[in-house]
Design a protein around this motif. Structure first.
Motif, PDB file in Angstrom:
ATOM      1  N   HIS A 235       0.830  -1.208   0.000  1.00 47.35           N
ATOM      2  CA  HIS A 235       0.000   0.000   0.000  1.00 47.35           C
ATOM      3  C   HIS A 235       0.867   1.261   0.000  1.00 47.35           C
ATOM      4  CE1 HIS A 235       0.472   1.351   4.230  1.00 47.35           C
ATOM      5  NE2 HIS A 235       0.578   0.084   4.508  1.00 47.35           N
ATOM      6  N   GLU A 236       2.062   1.179   0.598  1.00 48.32           N
ATOM      7  CA  GLU A 236       2.955   2.335   0.611  1.00 48.32           C
ATOM      8  C   GLU A 236       3.470   2.650  -0.788  1.00 48.32           C
ATOM      9  OE1 GLU A 236       5.654   2.122   4.296  1.00 48.32           O
ATOM     10  OE2 GLU A 236       4.901   0.067   4.098  1.00 48.32           O
ATOM     11  N   VAL A 237       3.772   1.613  -1.564  1.00 48.41           N
ATOM     12  CA  VAL A 237       4.264   1.816  -2.927  1.00 48.41           C
ATOM     13  C   VAL A 237       3.132   2.307  -3.828  1.00 48.41           C
ATOM     14  CG1 VAL A 237       5.433   0.751  -4.887  1.00 48.41           C
ATOM     15  CG2 VAL A 237       5.980   0.005  -2.568  1.00 48.41           C
ATOM     16  N   VAL A 238       1.956   1.687  -3.707  1.00 45.28           N
ATOM     17  CA  VAL A 238       0.815   2.085  -4.527  1.00 45.28           C
ATOM     18  C   VAL A 238       0.487   3.563  -4.312  1.00 45.28           C
ATOM     19  CG1 VAL A 238      -1.680   1.780  -4.816  1.00 45.28           C
ATOM     20  CG2 VAL A 238      -0.186  -0.222  -4.725  1.00 45.28           C
ATOM     21  N   GLU A 239       0.453   3.968  -3.045  1.00 45.09           N
ATOM     22  CA  GLU A 239       0.093   5.359  -2.739  1.00 45.09           C
ATOM     23  C   GLU A 239       1.161   6.337  -3.222  1.00 45.09           C
ATOM     24  OE1 GLU A 239      -0.484   5.067   1.444  1.00 45.09           O
ATOM     25  OE2 GLU A 239      -2.268   3.795   1.233  1.00 45.09           O
ATOM     26  N   LYS A 240       2.418   5.993  -3.026  1.00 47.34           N
ATOM     27  CA  LYS A 240       3.504   6.887  -3.444  1.00 47.34           C
ATOM     28  C   LYS A 240       3.570   6.987  -4.964  1.00 47.34           C
ATOM     29  CE  LYS A 240       7.073   9.406  -2.161  1.00 47.34           C
ATOM     30  NZ  LYS A 240       6.935  10.597  -1.310  1.00 47.34           N
ATOM     31  N   ALA A 241       3.459   5.858  -5.649  1.00 46.23           N
ATOM     32  CA  ALA A 241       3.509   5.859  -7.110  1.00 46.23           C
ATOM     33  C   ALA A 241       2.338   6.645  -7.703  1.00 46.23           C
ATOM     34  CB  ALA A 241       3.502   4.423  -7.638  1.00 46.23           C
ATOM     35  N   ALA A 242       1.175   6.572  -7.059  1.00 46.87           N
ATOM     36  CA  ALA A 242      -0.019   7.260  -7.571  1.00 46.87           C
ATOM     37  C   ALA A 242       0.167   8.771  -7.603  1.00 46.87           C
ATOM     38  CB  ALA A 242      -1.230   6.895  -6.724  1.00 46.87           C
ATOM     39  N   GLU A 243       1.026   9.303  -6.740  1.00 49.60           N
ATOM     40  CA  GLU A 243       1.293  10.740  -6.746  1.00 49.60           C
ATOM     41  C   GLU A 243       1.895  11.191  -8.069  1.00 49.60           C
ATOM     42  OE1 GLU A 243       3.747  11.669  -3.400  1.00 49.60           O
ATOM     43  OE2 GLU A 243       2.390  10.695  -1.952  1.00 49.60           O
ATOM     44  N   TYR A 244       2.502  10.249  -8.798  1.00 51.09           N
ATOM     45  CA  TYR A 244       3.146  10.557 -10.074  1.00 51.09           C
ATOM     46  C   TYR A 244       2.394   9.940 -11.259  1.00 51.09           C
ATOM     47  CZ  TYR A 244       6.913  11.626  -6.810  1.00 51.09           C
ATOM     48  OH  TYR A 244       7.653  12.133  -5.767  1.00 51.09           O
ATOM     49  N   GLY A 245       1.158   9.461 -11.021  1.00 49.75           N
ATOM     50  CA  GLY A 245       0.381   8.857 -12.091  1.00 49.75           C
ATOM     51  C   GLY A 245       0.901   7.494 -12.507  1.00 49.75           C
ATOM     52  N   LEU A 246       1.515   6.776 -11.572  1.00 50.33           N
ATOM     53  CA  LEU A 246       2.135   5.484 -11.863  1.00 50.33           C
ATOM     54  C   LEU A 246       1.582   4.407 -10.944  1.00 50.33           C
ATOM     55  CD1 LEU A 246       5.816   6.780 -12.188  1.00 50.33           C
ATOM     56  CD2 LEU A 246       4.285   6.146 -14.074  1.00 50.33           C
ATOM     57  N   ALA A 247       1.842   3.148 -11.307  1.00 51.40           N
ATOM     58  CA  ALA A 247       1.363   2.015 -10.515  1.00 51.40           C
ATOM     59  C   ALA A 247       2.385   0.881 -10.563  1.00 51.40           C
ATOM     60  CB  ALA A 247       0.021   1.515 -11.040  1.00 51.40           C
TER      61      ALA A 247
ATOM     62  N   LEU B 168       7.734   0.886 -12.773  1.00 51.12           N
ATOM     63  CA  LEU B 168       6.355   1.298 -12.558  1.00 51.12           C
ATOM     64  C   LEU B 168       5.687   1.488 -13.920  1.00 51.12           C
ATOM     65  CD1 LEU B 168       6.966   3.954  -9.765  1.00 51.12           C
ATOM     66  CD2 LEU B 168       6.040   1.642  -9.449  1.00 51.12           C
ATOM     67  N   PHE B 169       4.349   1.566 -13.895  1.00 52.70           N
ATOM     68  CA  PHE B 169       3.587   1.638 -15.144  1.00 52.70           C
ATOM     69  C   PHE B 169       2.648   2.845 -15.115  1.00 52.70           C
ATOM     70  CE2 PHE B 169       4.893  -2.648 -14.347  1.00 52.70           C
ATOM     71  CZ  PHE B 169       5.386  -3.069 -15.575  1.00 52.70           C
ATOM     72  N   PRO B 170       2.432   3.475 -16.276  1.00 54.28           N
ATOM     73  CA  PRO B 170       1.576   4.671 -16.333  1.00 54.28           C
ATOM     74  C   PRO B 170       0.091   4.316 -16.267  1.00 54.28           C
ATOM     75  CG  PRO B 170       2.392   4.153 -18.523  1.00 54.28           C
ATOM     76  CD  PRO B 170       3.053   3.177 -17.579  1.00 54.28           C
ATOM     77  N   VAL B 171      -0.334   3.887 -15.095  1.00 54.27           N
ATOM     78  CA  VAL B 171      -1.727   3.493 -14.878  1.00 54.27           C
ATOM     79  C   VAL B 171      -2.255   4.260 -13.664  1.00 54.27           C
ATOM     80  CG1 VAL B 171      -3.277   1.591 -14.258  1.00 54.27           C
ATOM     81  CG2 VAL B 171      -1.383   1.194 -15.850  1.00 54.27           C
ATOM     82  N   THR B 172      -3.392   4.888 -13.817  1.00 53.67           N
ATOM     83  CA  THR B 172      -3.986   5.647 -12.712  1.00 53.67           C
ATOM     84  C   THR B 172      -5.343   5.099 -12.282  1.00 53.67           C
ATOM     85  OG1 THR B 172      -5.004   7.212 -14.255  1.00 53.67           O
ATOM     86  CG2 THR B 172      -2.815   7.768 -13.389  1.00 53.67           C
ATOM     87  N   GLU B 173      -5.980   4.312 -13.157  1.00 51.25           N
ATOM     88  CA  GLU B 173      -7.299   3.788 -12.838  1.00 51.25           C
ATOM     89  C   GLU B 173      -7.561   2.501 -13.624  1.00 51.25           C
ATOM     90  OE1 GLU B 173      -9.703   7.115 -13.937  1.00 51.25           O
ATOM     91  OE2 GLU B 173      -9.765   6.541 -16.062  1.00 51.25           O
ATOM     92  N   PHE B 174      -8.606   1.818 -13.254  1.00 47.09           N
ATOM     93  CA  PHE B 174      -9.027   0.603 -13.948  1.00 47.09           C
ATOM     94  C   PHE B 174     -10.527   0.442 -13.740  1.00 47.09           C
ATOM     95  CE2 PHE B 174      -8.123  -0.619  -9.619  1.00 47.09           C
ATOM     96  CZ  PHE B 174      -9.119  -1.518  -9.283  1.00 47.09           C
ATOM     97  N   TYR B 175     -11.114  -0.441 -14.514  1.00 46.83           N
ATOM     98  CA  TYR B 175     -12.527  -0.783 -14.339  1.00 46.83           C
ATOM     99  C   TYR B 175     -12.563  -2.184 -13.735  1.00 46.83           C
ATOM    100  CZ  TYR B 175     -17.444  -1.716 -15.348  1.00 46.83           C
ATOM    101  OH  TYR B 175     -18.777  -2.017 -15.222  1.00 46.83           O
TER     102      TYR B 175
END
Length: 471
Positions: free
Chosen positions: A122-134, A213-220
């Motif tokens: 969860h720490e990596v997911v949250e930090k990466a999301a700040e840069y639009g990454l996953a 990391l990958f340029p992913v910000t959302e999913f369905y």
């Protein structure tokens, strides 16, 4: 200090502790001391950790000192980050708790994250999301990053399009049995780099790694919960539907007998359900069209499939975050025919006496089948399905739960891949011998792992695990 109940000479332990204490910046504890239980706690309460010594490492130097000390006193080394990993008896071991090594640094330009040994997903997911990454995380965001990746790492959103998480590691910092800190890459030490990614904890204590990391910000995606009584109808549609999904879509199913917990929504509280998990990378309209055949089978108790930010990825599987006592088993299936599914329903459905909390089938395939550009030791490529079953209960229920787990494994054996398991799902009851572990990895892969083990850990210091014995 009290160590007499752990089956070894307490006076000798005291002498050893005094010797090591001069080198440790973090905690150093023996059984009976305040903080020992918390420092050595496990996620599976049926597999308690009871080491001779616990080192709560404050830095990499502490890890090196602990490894040198253990090797010098002929003690095995065990590693605890979040307590999720399965560990055999640790009563003579030095347990290194790496949870304080919790740095996360994102290089957004190069799409790389550096993660230290104690970090949870969860720490990596949250930090990466700040840069639009996953990242290529697993189903639970409470699991430690390092242990997950050392076992390969298969996730609920990105894996079918990108492969195993281990494929995307660029560098690993590891303390080997000689106490040396090595910065390992595909170029610097290709054999060790290959073995670490898939060989789990057999080759050293990983203190940090760098991965893509990958340029992913959302999913369905999310979950559809159907009444357990309707599972046969849904599963027979899911079986053929899953086979036709594009690589951008991922799915799994779980037959669950849920606890009556207040945090669960009312339709699921204490319910017997079929949980269909789904995720799609792409426009929500495409994802909605893909999941439509499952929605059309029957009305679900709860439909939680929707457009989500990537930070909500843990909502797909809804894995329990709290420690609990459980028994589990896993197998790999080469096919999921109508006959296979009928056997699965017979074992887990409304007409069964199944006492297990969850029995899941994960559909793999896609990029998970392809060999990566930089090879690793992951043994499950080409396997289309993994079955993971777990029953919640303490030792008083061991006979019932383990007996039913054995029953499931026997019944599914006609469609199983002999010996092969997903390494991260191996339980304490699986691959307990070198021969069984050879079946998990395959003869040639295991031979190479054993040769590399001989080169880097000839005395088998790292043996409190599913142990690869030095050649």
């Amino acid at each position: 200090m009290s160590a007499t109940s752990f089956g070894f000479n307490a006076e000798r332990v005291h002498e050893e502790v005094a010797e090591l204490a001069t080198e440790i910046h973090g905690l150093l504890l023996v059984p009976g001391e305040e903080g020992y239980a918390a420092e050595s706690s496990a996620y599976n309460l049926n597999n308690p950790l009871e080491p001779a010594l616990v080192v709560g490492a404050a830095n990499t130097a502490d890890v090196q000192a602990a490894v040198r000390f253990a090797a010098g006193h002929n003690r095995p080394v065990a590693v605890r980050a979040t307590g999720h990993q399965v560990i055999r008896s640790t009563r003579e071991a030095v347990l290194i708790n790496t949870s304080r090594l919790n740095g996360v640094h994102v290089d957004a330009v190069n799409r790389i994250v550096r993660v230290e040994a104690g970090v949870r997903w969860h720490e990596v997911v949250e930090k990466a999301a700040e840069y639009g990454l996953a990242p290529l995380n697993g189903s639970s965001l409470d699991v430690g990053v390092i242990g997950y990746i050392l076992g390969g790492g298969q996730g609920p959103v990105l894996s079918r399009s990108q492969g195993y998480a281990s494929e995307h590691v660029q560098m690993i910092e590891v303390v080997t049995a000689d106490g040396e800190l090595r910065k390992v890459t595909a170029d610097s030490e290709p054999d060790l780099f290959w073995a670490l990614r898939g060989g789990k904890g057999n080759f050293g204590v990983v203190t940090a790694l760098e991965m893509c990391l990958f340029p992913v910000t959302e999913f369905y995606g999310g979950g559809l919960y159907f009444a357990g009584e309707q599972m046969a109808e849904v599963l027979h549609v899911w079986r053929t539907w899953a086979a036709g999904l594009p690589e951008e879509a991922t799915t799994s199913v779980a037959v669950q007998r849920l606890p009556a917990l207040p945090e669960l929504p009312e339709p699921l509280r204490g319910a017997f359900v079929l949980h269909v998990r789904f995720a799609h990378l792409g426009p929500a309209s495409e994802g909605e069209a893909l999941i439509a055949p499952i929605r059309a089978v029957t009305t679900p108790l709860l439909d939680a499939v929707t457009k989500m930010p990537y930070t909500s990825v843990g909502m797909i599987h809804m894995d329990p975050p709290q420690p609990m006592p459980y028994y589990d088993r896993t197998t790999a299936l080469r096919e999921l025919s109508a006959e296979t599914m009928d056997a699965f329903i017979e074992l887990t459905g409304p007409g069964s006496d199944c006492p297990l909390a969850s029995v899941e089938i994960r559909a793999l395939g896609g990029a998970l089948d392809r060999e990566p550009a930089v090879p690793d030791a992951v043994p499950t490529r080409g396997i289309p399905f993994i079955v993971f079953a777990a029953g919640v209960g303490g030792p008083d229920q061991a006979g019932l739960l383990q007996g039913y787990l054995d029953r499931i494994m026997r019944r599914l054996a006609p469609w199983a891949v002999e010996g092969n398991r997903m390494v991260n799902f191996l339980s304490a009851d699986e691959a307990t011998t070198a021969e069984e572990l050879r079946l998990v990895y395959g003869a040639e892969r295991y031979r190479r792992l054993a040769e590399i083990k001989k080169a880097y850990d000839p005395l088998n210091v790292f043996r409190v695990n599913h142990n690869i014995v030095p050649a």
